[in-house]
Motif scaffolding. Structure first.
Motif, PDB file in Angstrom:
ATOM      1  N   GLY A  49       0.808  -1.213   0.000  1.00  0.00           N
ATOM      2  CA  GLY A  49       0.000   0.000   0.000  1.00  0.00           C
ATOM      3  C   GLY A  49       0.838   1.258   0.000  1.00  0.00           C
ATOM      4  N   HIS A  52       2.377   1.559  -3.459  1.00  0.00           N
ATOM      5  CA  HIS A  52       1.328   1.995  -4.400  1.00  0.00           C
ATOM      6  C   HIS A  52       1.074   3.497  -4.276  1.00  0.00           C
ATOM      7  CE1 HIS A  52      -2.488   2.295  -6.477  1.00  0.00           C
ATOM      8  NE2 HIS A  52      -3.085   2.666  -5.366  1.00  0.00           N
ATOM      9  N   ASP A  53       1.006   3.990  -3.050  1.00  0.00           N
ATOM     10  CA  ASP A  53       0.809   5.421  -2.830  1.00  0.00           C
ATOM     11  C   ASP A  53       1.991   6.226  -3.370  1.00  0.00           C
ATOM     12  OD1 ASP A  53      -1.008   7.346  -0.957  1.00  0.00           O
ATOM     13  OD2 ASP A  53       1.088   7.972  -0.893  1.00  0.00           O
ATOM     14  N   HIS A  94       1.937  -4.902  -6.829  1.00  0.00           N
ATOM     15  CA  HIS A  94       2.167  -5.789  -5.683  1.00  0.00           C
ATOM     16  C   HIS A  94       3.197  -6.875  -5.998  1.00  0.00           C
ATOM     17  CE1 HIS A  94      -1.174  -7.843  -7.829  1.00  0.00           C
ATOM     18  NE2 HIS A  94      -0.640  -8.962  -7.367  1.00  0.00           N
ATOM     19  N   ALA A 480      -4.907  -0.346   3.453  1.00  0.00           N
ATOM     20  CA  ALA A 480      -4.046  -0.453   2.278  1.00  0.00           C
ATOM     21  C   ALA A 480      -4.703  -1.277   1.176  1.00  0.00           C
ATOM     22  CB  ALA A 480      -2.706  -1.071   2.676  1.00  0.00           C
ATOM     23  N   SER A 481      -5.355  -2.382   1.535  1.00  0.00           N
ATOM     24  CA  SER A 481      -5.971  -3.256   0.535  1.00  0.00           C
ATOM     25  C   SER A 481      -7.129  -2.563  -0.177  1.00  0.00           C
ATOM     26  CB  SER A 481      -6.463  -4.547   1.207  1.00  0.00           C
ATOM     27  OG  SER A 481      -5.385  -5.277   1.739  1.00  0.00           O
ATOM     28  N   ASP A 483      -7.614   0.618  -0.609  1.00  0.00           N
ATOM     29  CA  ASP A 483      -7.088   1.665  -1.479  1.00  0.00           C
ATOM     30  C   ASP A 483      -6.423   1.068  -2.711  1.00  0.00           C
ATOM     31  OD1 ASP A 483      -6.219   4.344  -2.231  1.00  0.00           O
ATOM     32  OD2 ASP A 483      -4.229   3.705  -1.587  1.00  0.00           O
ATOM     33  N   TYR A 484      -5.702  -0.032  -2.536  1.00  0.00           N
ATOM     34  CA  TYR A 484      -4.975  -0.626  -3.648  1.00  0.00           C
ATOM     35  C   TYR A 484      -5.911  -1.224  -4.693  1.00  0.00           C
ATOM     36  CZ  TYR A 484      -1.730  -3.573  -6.239  1.00  0.00           C
ATOM     37  OH  TYR A 484      -1.010  -4.172  -7.252  1.00  0.00           O
TER      38      TYR A 484
END
Length: 554
Positions: A49, A52-53, A94, A480-481, A483-484
């Motif tokens: 996460g 990814h951000d 990921h 995090a999940s 948002d991802y």
């Protein structure tokens, strides 16, 4: 063809393994399972996460999670984000992120090999990466997105630098200083603190004490320069982020309230976590009890004790920080391999061969149950544990699993007699078992661990046009999940902005005093992963009831 030449042709891998043989074995172990599954809960999802951000928003200087600041040392995220950018045409974020774990793990195995060569010689050195890779606790983290792997790499590089301080002082000090600075950028000061007393110990034992002290002083300046670049940039551009990061560092350095209990838990964890390094280290201490004062034993002994104290006091009795206990323990265990008596060595060898042969057989039987429905009782158990899972036959996965099993059978039949045969078989058996899990069981495991379907279902329950979503009791891995997978972001429910939201997402049952418990909210959705049947394990989405509650926030 002469009989002798034919026998040599079918002889197994030479022991001890070296060169490309050792490199290929370790690469196969590390690369298996880095790709092919979604982010999983806890550290894996949180790290992905953050990456990814970083990739999506360009926050390279100040790592964040789902739009929130996430004060943490950035080195692992930088490497993973750079790899994700470079491989964006081939791999999702990921999977590209986990490749960074593979890079750091391979480096750690290489550095521990070099450190063991300095301490114990070329013949015994290959035992070190085999012992580290064969440690059960290491397997858990080597194949996930885990920033502590970057710290582990820094520790192994630092040990290598310290072991050559007398023989090649300038190179040794340079490696130690670089490792210390990059290690700080990987996980902060507390994780690197054990190396400072070890460095002082090396200087005290050095034949050229004054020279070593000056070189290590220079290495500390190098470390400060490497770490200070990021800190100076934060001071100039994001002082609030620097303050939050510094406060987290001070909290760690201040220790926890139960250091003795944490140290006890770490010691109780080590027999299985560091197997087979832990029993071999104990044997080495007994077999070489008259040589404790020599550097090959004194250095790893002192390093292990210091690491145990610092991890227990500052980092806690958790699995990821316990990785820092493995390098000194492995270096201590290396002479135990060669000195193991023939009967004990054969017993350990047979234990490894039988254990992993049985585990391989169970993996194949479990796969048959999931894919073909036989044995029926086991198939029903698999469905009951992960409701809704439907197994499918994969020709590629089955072919790789068959090839790995055949190689294992060939290896245990053809390996020559050697003191290193036992740990070679252990590491190869662990690799086989992990290969079978990845190729045969991964669809079933991923089905139960991923939040992908939960996130998709939640996204469908939310309107396209909405104001903010407040979140309560949401772990970072869930944040995090969501948002991802679907870009679903939440605000803290107790914040000023969160109290204005018309939507509320809660993990678990609402507690007394929370908004749904007080009233004015209507549940519109609930969901969880297949095995999460209890109400306390599920996510619950509420919408503000306009008839009973406040007007919607603007």
């Amino acid at each position: 063809m002469p009989v002798q030449a034919e026998h040599a042709r079918f002889r197994g891998i030479p022991l001890p393994p070296s060169g490309w043989t050792l490199a290929v074995l370790l690469a196969l172990y590390i690369c298996t399972g880095l790709i092919g599954h979604d982010p999983w809960k806890n550290d894996d999802a949180v790290t992905i996460g953050v990456v990814h951000d970083m990739v999506a928003n360009g926050n390279w200087l100040t790592p964040g999670l789902a739009g929130r600041p996430y004060p943490d040392a950035p080195l692992y995220y930088w490497v993973a984000a750079a790899g994700s950018r470079l491989l964006s045409w081939l791999l999702p974020v990921h999977e590209a992120t986990r490749l960074a774990s593979g890079v750091f793990t391979l480096l750690a195995l290489g550095f521990i090999h070099l450190a063991a060569r300095e301490l114990h010689g070329r013949e015994q050195a290959p035992a070190a990466p085999l012992l580290l890779a064969g440690s059960i606790g290491f397997l858990f983290h080597a194949h996930e997105a885990q920033p502590m792997l970057a710290t582990l790499t820094a520790h192994t590089a630092a040990y290598w630098g310290l072991t050559q301080l007398d023989r090649r002082p300038l190179r040794g000090a340079s490696w130690f200083g670089s490792a210390l600075g990059l290690g700080f950028l990987a996980n902060g000061l507390a994780a690197m603190l054990p190396l400072l007393p070890v460095a002082a110990f090396v200087v005290w034992r050095s034949d050229h004490r004054q020279r070593s002290a000056l070189l290590l002083l220079g290495s500390l300046l190098l470390a400060c320069a490497l770490a200070g670049g990021w800190l100076a940039a934060l001071f100039a551009t994001s002082p609030e982020y620097l303050a939050a990061f510094s406060q987290g560092e001070l909290n760690q350095l201040g220790g926890n309230t139960q250091p003795l209990l944490n140290i006890q838990r770490l010691l109780l964890m080590l027999p299985w976590y560091a197997w087979p390094a832990s029993p071999l280290a104990c044997w080495a201490l007994w077999a070489k009890r008259r040589q404790w004062a020599t550097t090959p034993l004194a250095l790893p002994m002192f390093a292990f004790m210091v690491a145990l104290l610092v991890v227990g006091i500052c980092l806690g009795a958790r699995s990821a920080p316990a990785l820092l206990l493995l390098p000194p323990l492995v270096l201590l265990a290396v002479p135990g391999v060669a000195s193991l008596r023939r009967g004990a060595a054969n017993a350990f060898d047979w234990f490894g061969m039988i254990t992993f042969s049985l585990l391989a057989l169970l993996a194949w039987i479990g796969w048959c149950a999931m894919v073909f429905g036989w044995p029926e009782r086991l198939a029903r158990l698999a469905v009951r544990l992960e409701p809704g899972f439907v197994g499918h036959f994969s020709l590629l996965g089955a072919s790789i699993a068959i090839l790995g099993t055949l190689v294992w059978c060939w290896l245990i039949v053809t390996s020559p007699r050697s003191p290193m045969r036992g740990i070679m078989h252990w590491m190869a058996g662990l690799t086989l078992f992990w290969l079978l899990i990845v190729t045969l069981w991964m669809p079933w495991i991923d089905y139960g661990k991923t939040y992908r379907q939960v996130s998709v279902s939640l996204a469908k329950a939310l309107p396209e046009t909405r104001n903010c979503i407040a979140g309560a009791n949401l772990a970072d891995s869930i944040v995090a999940s969501l948002d991802y997978f679907d870009g679903i972001r939440t605000l803290a429910a107790n914040s000023a902005d969160g109290k204005k939201c018309d939507w509320l997402l809660i993990h678990g049952a609402p507690k007394d005093g929370s908004a749904p418990a007080v009233g004015g909210w209507r549940k519109v959705w609930e969901g969880g992963r297949p095995a999460e049947r209890r109400n306390v394990d599920k996510l619950h989405l509420y919408r503000r009831d306009l008839k009973k509650g406040q007007p919607p926030g603007r």
